[in-house]
Design an enzyme around this catalytic site. Structure first.
Site, PDB file in Angstrom:
ATOM      1  N   ASP A  98       6.338 -46.052 -13.478  1.00 44.42           N
ATOM      2  CA  ASP A  98       5.301 -45.618 -14.415  1.00 44.42           C
ATOM      3  C   ASP A  98       4.708 -44.312 -13.890  1.00 44.42           C
ATOM      4  O   ASP A  98       4.157 -44.270 -12.786  1.00 44.42           O
ATOM      5  CB  ASP A  98       4.209 -46.693 -14.525  1.00 44.42           C
ATOM      6  CG  ASP A  98       3.611 -46.755 -15.920  1.00 44.42           C
ATOM      7  OD1 ASP A  98       3.432 -45.685 -16.516  1.00 44.42           O
ATOM      8  OD2 ASP A  98       3.331 -47.870 -16.397  1.00 44.42           O
ATOM      9  N   ASP A 200       3.037 -42.290 -18.931  1.00 44.24           N
ATOM     10  CA  ASP A 200       1.784 -42.737 -19.511  1.00 44.24           C
ATOM     11  C   ASP A 200       1.113 -41.596 -20.293  1.00 44.24           C
ATOM     12  O   ASP A 200       1.021 -40.465 -19.796  1.00 44.24           O
ATOM     13  CB  ASP A 200       0.866 -43.210 -18.382  1.00 44.24           C
ATOM     14  CG  ASP A 200      -0.410 -43.862 -18.877  1.00 44.24           C
ATOM     15  OD1 ASP A 200      -0.310 -44.903 -19.535  1.00 44.24           O
ATOM     16  OD2 ASP A 200      -1.493 -43.320 -18.602  1.00 44.24           O
ATOM     17  N   GLU A 256       5.027 -42.395 -23.531  1.00 43.79           N
ATOM     18  CA  GLU A 256       4.007 -43.049 -24.350  1.00 43.79           C
ATOM     19  C   GLU A 256       3.313 -41.951 -25.152  1.00 43.79           C
ATOM     20  O   GLU A 256       2.642 -41.088 -24.588  1.00 43.79           O
ATOM     21  CB  GLU A 256       3.004 -43.787 -23.470  1.00 43.79           C
ATOM     22  CG  GLU A 256       1.948 -44.520 -24.286  1.00 43.79           C
ATOM     23  CD  GLU A 256       0.806 -45.065 -23.444  1.00 43.79           C
ATOM     24  OE1 GLU A 256       0.223 -46.082 -23.837  1.00 43.79           O
ATOM     25  OE2 GLU A 256       0.487 -44.455 -22.402  1.00 43.79           O
ATOM     26  N   HIS A 327       1.611 -54.220 -21.657  1.00 43.80           N
ATOM     27  CA  HIS A 327       0.375 -54.522 -20.930  1.00 43.80           C
ATOM     28  C   HIS A 327      -0.872 -54.129 -21.710  1.00 43.80           C
ATOM     29  O   HIS A 327      -1.979 -54.498 -21.323  1.00 43.80           O
ATOM     30  CB  HIS A 327       0.383 -53.799 -19.578  1.00 43.80           C
ATOM     31  CG  HIS A 327       0.382 -52.307 -19.705  1.00 43.80           C
ATOM     32  ND1 HIS A 327       1.465 -51.600 -20.190  1.00 43.80           N
ATOM     33  CD2 HIS A 327      -0.573 -51.372 -19.437  1.00 43.80           C
ATOM     34  CE1 HIS A 327       1.182 -50.324 -20.212  1.00 43.80           C
ATOM     35  NE2 HIS A 327      -0.055 -50.143 -19.761  1.00 43.80           N
ATOM     36  N   ASP A 328      -0.705 -53.364 -22.796  1.00 45.70           N
ATOM     37  CA  ASP A 328      -1.841 -52.933 -23.620  1.00 45.70           C
ATOM     38  C   ASP A 328      -1.922 -53.671 -24.951  1.00 45.70           C
ATOM     39  O   ASP A 328      -2.771 -53.337 -25.784  1.00 45.70           O
ATOM     40  CB  ASP A 328      -1.742 -51.430 -23.916  1.00 45.70           C
ATOM     41  CG  ASP A 328      -2.089 -50.569 -22.711  1.00 45.70           C
ATOM     42  OD1 ASP A 328      -2.841 -51.043 -21.839  1.00 45.70           O
ATOM     43  OD2 ASP A 328      -1.591 -49.429 -22.640  1.00 45.70           O
TER      44      ASP A 328
END
Length: 554
Positions: A98, A200, A256, A327-328
């Protein structure tokens, strides 16, 4: 269509804090991940996307990084990481790191130096602005996590921009030295042998020079979107990243990109653009009654329209990422399925069928392959997630909404639903830890856990395993062209895939009621590749049970 290993991969996302604890401190760690690699190999996945394991003060669970080339103490050591990487590679599993480079932690050495005074080498590593008259912030932008996007720094006597937490100052990508530092760090990880990056909020790295007030929708803070998302130099900087890092290695990249359109996605991930392999779009999981907050899923007709748009309009131009969970996001079986005892397993399998038969690279979030569900939150004190805590404060404690109205929305959408520990067995703390878990285990772990599912050939786990295996056997699943059928049906999601002489029909009942469908004639005697319930598919008229799904091949 050009083939690539990352197009044929199935990715499994690990949120390390909640995956597996090896030392009894209640926090998942890298040795814990290594201990479960055989389980992931059995599932059949080919890539692990590892949420951040870098050194961090943990204001936002690791997405606030203080040292990009060190491992968070709670997670272990760099030696532990190297062992995990080696063991994963032995099993044919690649590791996707990440990459969080829109911002750092305010405890990163760059920021510690940057805030001192303007004439030091780091003064321009972040986005600083003088206060407006009356010591007010430079503009009205609101942070993603609530409150102002500006924080006054007493030491430097200026405001710095933080689109997320105030402990996550945004880097100034217009500074060539910042870009060089980031690219050097990325090359360091690639030389170590990792296999790619999930990036991210990468669409936010370029901001406009002018920073006027944003439009206000509700409350006093303005929207920074048009000034900070898909900014003026984002593609220039990603092309530079590709030239100086990504193109030098056989790696996988996914960005993302909140708020991305199909047209913009083709710039980020177009096959001839030399930026990224693919992006995450969030249209199918975005939007609610109150900002992102809602207590009900999108109507199926809208969901179909969104997913089908991405399937058809990117085909042959850029590559899709396929996901329900991360995870979000809350647990998909609680969001778009039915998490009751009667229908949890069958609806989890239906949702998996719908997603994994589409064109693109599928992502499985830890526990999704077990059909894990949302957590039964009881009070606001149950939340750990900074976004959820701030949302409750802003919407309820400010008086904008009553607790009774906002609470169902918060519990339905909260990111904490995805962050409860993985349920490995029916022992205390679900086999996640011998200590006290950092976050409570979902109480349904006695019924829903990996040990039980590995002993049941009809479990959700083995259904995912079969879906992954089918992708390896049938190129049409990976590369075939997509066409939606019955776009206006409010209960059925039906589509075809076609590649040369191969063709698939995918039928999914998203409702808790029986449905009827007339099969296209060419599929009446098709081979059933997979179904989540025993069914008769050799006739034109098919009766579907609640949440039934099947795939026919000819």
């Amino acid at each position: 269509m050009e083939k690539a290993w990352w197009k044929e991969a199935v990715v499994y996302q690990i949120y390390p804090r909640s995956f597996m604890d090896s030392n009894g401190d209640g926090i998942g760690d890298i040795k814990g991940i290594t201990s479960r690699l055989d389980y992931l190999q059995q599932l059949g996945i080919s890539v692990i996307w590892l949420s951040p394991v870098y050194q961090s003060p943990n204001d936002d669970n690791g997405y606030d990084i203080s040292d990009y080339q060190a491992i968070m103490t709670e997670f272990g050591t760099m030696e532990d990481f190297d062992e995990m990487l080696t063991e994963a590679h032995k099993r044919g599993i690649r590791i996707l790191m990440d990459l969080v480079v829109n911002h750092t932690s305010d405890e990163h050495k760059w920021f510690v130096e940057s805030r001192k005074k303007e004439d030091n080498p780091y003064h321009d590593y972040y986005i600083w602005r003088p206060a407006k008259e009356g010591n007010l912030p430079p503009n009205n932008w609101g942070s993603v996590f609530g409150g102002s996007a500006w924080q006054y720094d007493e030491e430097r006597q200026m405001y710095y921009l933080h689109l997320f937490s105030k402990k996550q100052p945004d880097l100034n990508w217009d500074n060539p030295q910042v870009r060089k530092e980031v690219f050097d760090m990325m090359n360091w990880w690639c030389e170590k042998g990792i296999d790619g990056f999930r990036m991210d909020v990468i669409s936010m790295i370029s901001k406009t020079k002018e920073m006027p007030d944003g439009e206000t929708h509700c409350g006093k803070y303005g929207d920074f979107g048009k000034y900070c998302i898909h900014g003026p130099n984002v593609h220039k900087y990603l092309k530079e990243m590709n030239e100086k890092v990504l193109s030098r290695y056989d790696i996988m990249t996914v960005g993302e990109t909140a708020g991305v359109t199909v047209e913009e996605a083709q710039k980020y991930a177009g096959k001839d653009e030399h930026e990224l392999n693919m992006v995450f779009q969030f249209e199918h999981v975005d939007g609610g009654k109150y900002g992102k907050w809602t207590d009900e899923p999108k109507p199926l007709t809208e969901l179909k329209q969104i997913l089908s748009k991405w399937q058809t309009q990117l085909y042959g131009k850029a590559w899709n990422s396929l996901f329900w969970d991360n995870h979000d996001q809350p647990r998909v079986v609680s969001r778009y399925g039915n998490d009751s005892k009667e229908y949890r397993e069958v609806s989890a399998k239906m949702l998996a069928t719908c997603l994994h038969m589409m064109q693109g690279t599928p992502y499985i979030y830890q526990g999704e392959e077990l059909g894990m569900t949302n957590y039964p939150f009881k009070t606001p004190a149950d939340f750990h997630d900074i976004e959820s805590i701030n949302a409750y404060r802003e919407w309820c404690e400010s008086g904008s909404l009553s607790h009774e109205i906002f609470w169902p929305c918060l519990t339905f959408i909260s990111r904490d639903n995805a962050r409860t520990p993985v349920q490995w067995d029916d022992s205390q703390s679900a086999g996640f830890t011998t200590g006290t878990p950092w976050m409570p285990v979902n109480p349904n772990y006695k019924e829903i856990n990996a040990k039980a599912e590995l002993q049941d050939p009809q479990s959700v786990f083995y259904y995912y395993k079969k879906l992954i295996q089918l992708r390896k056997e049938y190129p049409v699943i990976v590369y075939g062209k997509y066409q939606l059928l019955l776009p206006d049906d409010p209960d059925l999601f039906v589509y075809t895939r076609e590649l040369e002489k191969e063709k698939l029909l995918v039928v999914c009942n998203f409702s808790g009621k029986e449905q009827s469908i007339q099969l296209p004639e060419e599929f009446v005697n098709g081979k059933c590749l997979i179904s989540n319930l025993p069914g008769q598919y050799d006739q034109q008229q098919v009766q579907l049970k609640p949440y039934e799904a099947f795939v026919l091949y000819r």
